[in-house]
Design a protein around this motif. Structure first.
Motif, PDB file in Angstrom:
ATOM      1  N   ASN A 192       0.785  -1.209   0.233  1.00 22.98           N
ATOM      2  CA  ASN A 192      -0.094   0.056  -0.021  1.00 22.98           C
ATOM      3  C   ASN A 192       0.893   1.217  -0.091  1.00 22.98           C
ATOM      4  N   ASP A 193       0.507   2.329  -0.888  1.00 22.87           N
ATOM      5  CA  ASP A 193       1.132   3.512  -0.949  1.00 22.87           C
ATOM      6  C   ASP A 193       2.621   3.386  -1.545  1.00 22.87           C
ATOM      7  N   LYS A 194       2.966   2.449  -2.119  1.00 16.51           N
ATOM      8  CA  LYS A 194       4.244   2.101  -2.736  1.00 16.51           C
ATOM      9  C   LYS A 194       4.071   1.554  -4.044  1.00 16.51           C
ATOM     10  N   GLY A 195       3.474   0.354  -4.108  1.00 12.75           N
ATOM     11  CA  GLY A 195       3.485  -0.430  -5.714  1.00 12.75           C
ATOM     12  C   GLY A 195       3.051  -1.640  -5.526  1.00 12.75           C
ATOM     13  N   ILE A 196       3.059  -2.361  -6.698  1.00 14.31           N
ATOM     14  CA  ILE A 196       2.731  -3.708  -6.833  1.00 14.31           C
ATOM     15  C   ILE A 196       3.849  -4.638  -7.506  1.00 14.31           C
ATOM     16  N   LEU A 197       4.258  -5.404  -7.017  1.00 18.44           N
ATOM     17  CA  LEU A 197       5.094  -6.531  -7.603  1.00 18.44           C
ATOM     18  C   LEU A 197       4.129  -7.671  -8.295  1.00 18.44           C
ATOM     19  N   VAL A 198       4.429  -7.716  -9.554  1.00 19.68           N
ATOM     20  CA  VAL A 198       3.516  -8.686 -10.407  1.00 19.68           C
ATOM     21  C   VAL A 198       4.366  -9.643 -11.062  1.00 19.68           C
ATOM     22  N   ASN A 199       3.791 -10.652 -11.045  1.00 23.80           N
ATOM     23  CA  ASN A 199       4.171 -11.825 -11.727  1.00 23.80           C
ATOM     24  C   ASN A 199       3.670 -12.362 -13.035  1.00 23.80           C
ATOM     25  N   PHE A 200       3.721 -11.637 -13.984  1.00 27.26           N
ATOM     26  CA  PHE A 200       3.359 -11.990 -15.256  1.00 27.26           C
ATOM     27  C   PHE A 200       3.950 -13.359 -15.829  1.00 27.26           C
ATOM     28  N   LYS A 201       3.100 -14.435 -15.576  1.00 29.61           N
ATOM     29  CA  LYS A 201       3.795 -15.720 -15.762  1.00 29.61           C
ATOM     30  C   LYS A 201       3.949 -16.337 -17.528  1.00 29.61           C
ATOM     31  N   TYR A 202       3.056 -15.734 -18.176  1.00 30.26           N
ATOM     32  CA  TYR A 202       3.298 -15.812 -19.479  1.00 30.26           C
ATOM     33  C   TYR A 202       3.126 -14.606 -20.246  1.00 30.26           C
ATOM     34  N   GLN A 203       3.622 -14.119 -21.472  1.00 30.10           N
ATOM     35  CA  GLN A 203       3.522 -12.807 -22.172  1.00 30.10           C
ATOM     36  C   GLN A 203       2.062 -12.504 -22.349  1.00 30.10           C
ATOM     37  N   GLU A 204       1.286 -13.484 -22.703  1.00 28.06           N
ATOM     38  CA  GLU A 204       0.006 -13.263 -23.172  1.00 28.06           C
ATOM     39  C   GLU A 204      -0.521 -12.489 -22.020  1.00 28.06           C
ATOM     40  N   LEU A 205      -0.300 -12.635 -20.776  1.00 27.09           N
ATOM     41  CA  LEU A 205      -0.908 -11.882 -19.561  1.00 27.09           C
ATOM     42  C   LEU A 205      -0.678 -10.539 -19.721  1.00 27.09           C
ATOM     43  N   TYR A 206       0.530  -9.984 -20.271  1.00 27.47           N
ATOM     44  CA  TYR A 206       0.937  -8.637 -19.870  1.00 27.47           C
ATOM     45  C   TYR A 206       0.073  -7.600 -20.579  1.00 27.47           C
ATOM     46  N   PRO A 207      -0.430  -6.609 -19.627  1.00 21.27           N
ATOM     47  CA  PRO A 207      -1.602  -5.845 -20.040  1.00 21.27           C
ATOM     48  C   PRO A 207      -1.004  -4.424 -20.743  1.00 21.27           C
ATOM     49  N   PHE A 208       0.012  -4.230 -20.488  1.00 19.93           N
ATOM     50  CA  PHE A 208       0.538  -2.716 -20.672  1.00 19.93           C
ATOM     51  C   PHE A 208       0.893  -2.514 -22.406  1.00 19.93           C
ATOM     52  N   ASN A 209       1.304  -1.443 -22.691  1.00 14.83           N
ATOM     53  CA  ASN A 209       1.867  -1.141 -24.067  1.00 14.83           C
ATOM     54  C   ASN A 209       3.143  -2.190 -24.281  1.00 14.83           C
ATOM     55  N   THR A 210       3.250  -2.682 -25.219  1.00 21.05           N
ATOM     56  CA  THR A 210       4.516  -3.478 -25.551  1.00 21.05           C
ATOM     57  C   THR A 210       5.366  -3.108 -26.650  1.00 21.05           C
ATOM     58  N   THR A 211       5.232  -2.025 -27.069  1.00 18.42           N
ATOM     59  CA  THR A 211       5.922  -1.489 -28.228  1.00 18.42           C
ATOM     60  C   THR A 211       7.412  -1.420 -28.278  1.00 18.42           C
ATOM     61  N   ARG A 212       7.743  -1.445 -26.832  1.00 17.33           N
ATOM     62  CA  ARG A 212       9.283  -1.328 -26.594  1.00 17.33           C
ATOM     63  C   ARG A 212       9.880  -2.712 -25.730  1.00 17.33           C
ATOM     64  N   LEU A 213       8.917  -3.645 -25.838  1.00 13.34           N
ATOM     65  CA  LEU A 213       9.248  -4.974 -25.265  1.00 13.34           C
ATOM     66  C   LEU A 213       9.570  -5.895 -26.157  1.00 13.34           C
ATOM     67  N   THR A 214      10.241  -7.008 -25.956  1.00 17.48           N
ATOM     68  CA  THR A 214      10.265  -8.124 -26.761  1.00 17.48           C
ATOM     69  C   THR A 214       9.087  -9.245 -26.222  1.00 17.48           C
ATOM     70  N   THR A 215       8.780 -10.167 -26.775  1.00 19.33           N
ATOM     71  CA  THR A 215       7.755 -11.258 -26.302  1.00 19.33           C
ATOM     72  C   THR A 215       8.450 -11.845 -24.782  1.00 19.33           C
ATOM     73  N   GLU A 216       9.877 -12.059 -24.991  1.00 17.29           N
ATOM     74  CA  GLU A 216      10.306 -12.480 -23.617  1.00 17.29           C
ATOM     75  C   GLU A 216      10.209 -11.362 -22.567  1.00 17.29           C
ATOM     76  N   GLU A 217      10.254 -10.180 -22.704  1.00 18.69           N
ATOM     77  CA  GLU A 217      10.337  -9.320 -21.803  1.00 18.69           C
ATOM     78  C   GLU A 217       9.052  -9.029 -21.244  1.00 18.69           C
ATOM     79  N   GLN A 218       7.794  -9.398 -21.942  1.00 19.53           N
ATOM     80  CA  GLN A 218       6.510  -9.207 -21.481  1.00 19.53           C
ATOM     81  C   GLN A 218       6.241 -10.529 -20.254  1.00 19.53           C
ATOM     82  N   ALA A 219       6.958 -11.120 -20.047  1.00 23.73           N
ATOM     83  CA  ALA A 219       6.821 -12.248 -19.132  1.00 23.73           C
ATOM     84  C   ALA A 219       8.085 -12.220 -18.017  1.00 23.73           C
TER      85      ALA A 219
END
Length: 267
Positions: A192-219
């Motif tokens: 709370n008041d700091k942020g969220i550590l998220v474990n995107f287990k597969y690249q299909e689950l990454y929700p944000f803009n992926t323009t600058r990320l490779t497929t591997e970096e989205q997981a």
């Protein structure tokens, strides 16, 4: 939507006060303090998941005979059986009627408290829903279908180490030492008041803009710096999980909280 985020910022301040008050209200009894803090998180979640959702706590059973550890805050899907006993508590909680499991660990700067949360998460991830909630399974690879049969698991905390990277490395080290597969790891740690550590287990689950990320970096592991809007990020990720039942209509909370760019980095 700024107005919605303002309400959530107020909720975050209330939650912080409730956690601080719990030490007084609990009369210095550790179990009572824990109970008050669990109830504070449950009350927050109940505001945004009202009836016919139900908020409960306890161990979870699946139809294969597996039982999880007791978890502090459970979001029961409207399809969950009404297994409430004479004391008003659920006497049985089943995996096929459960949307999300949330464990309250107020201070994950404490390594042992953090590790207890990870162990509880593993016990939840061992459960399996009987069926995947995905409407058109052929549109999804088999590993996503299998993931959707697991219960999403979050840890909610008020405090981490001053350098969030130290907490992140402790989590990674624990999983590596105990050889915990990615599917049995937590989905998110909310601070709370700091942020969220998220474990995107597969690249299909990454929700944000992926323009600058490779497929591997989205997981993999990402830290999202929500700051004062962390409760908004909490709702954003709750709104994106694989729930217990199929969704014909899209969920909507995520559209109200993602009104600005959140600094996000791979860790």
């Amino acid at each position: 939507m700024e107005e919605f985020l303002e309400v959530l910022r107020f909720n975050a301040k209330e939650l912080k006060i409730q956690f601080e008050k719990s030490s007084i209200e609990g009369k210095s009894t550790s179990q009572e303090v824990s109970d008050f803090r669990e109830q504070a998180v449950q009350q927050f979640v109940r505001r945004y998941y009202p009836f016919p959702y139900q908020i409960s706590k306890g161990g979870i059973y699946d139809s294969y005979g597996t039982r999880s550890d007791s978890i502090d805050c459970l979001i029961l899907n409207p399809n969950h059986p009404h297994t409430v006993n004479h004391a008003g508590k659920h006497s049985l909680i089943i995996a096929d009627g459960l949307d999300v499991a949330i464990e309250v660990k107020p201070d994950v700067a404490n390594r042992q408290e953090l590790y207890r949360g990870l162990v509880q998460g593993i016990s939840v991830k061992k459960l399996r829903r009987r069926n995947s909630p995905l409407l058109v399974k052929s549109n999804h690879p088999e590993y996503i279908q299998e993931l959707s049969r697991q219960i999403p698991f979050f840890i909610f905390s008020m405090k981490s180490k001053n350098n969030i990277n130290d907490t992140i490395q402790e989590i990674k080290a624990y999983y590596e030492e105990h050889k915990v597969p990615i599917v049995d790891q937590i989905d998110a740690l909310i601070i709370n008041d700091k942020g969220i550590l998220v474990n995107f287990k597969y690249q299909e689950l990454y929700p944000f803009n992926t323009t600058r990320l490779t497929t591997e970096e989205q997981a993999g592991w990402f830290f999202e710096e929500w700051g004062a809007d962390t409760l908004g990020g909490f709702l954003f990720h709750l709104d994106r999980v694989f729930g217990a039942s199929s969704q014909i209509n899209d969920t909507f909370l995520k559209y109200y909280v993602l009104s600005k760019k959140i600094p996000t980095r791979s860790v």
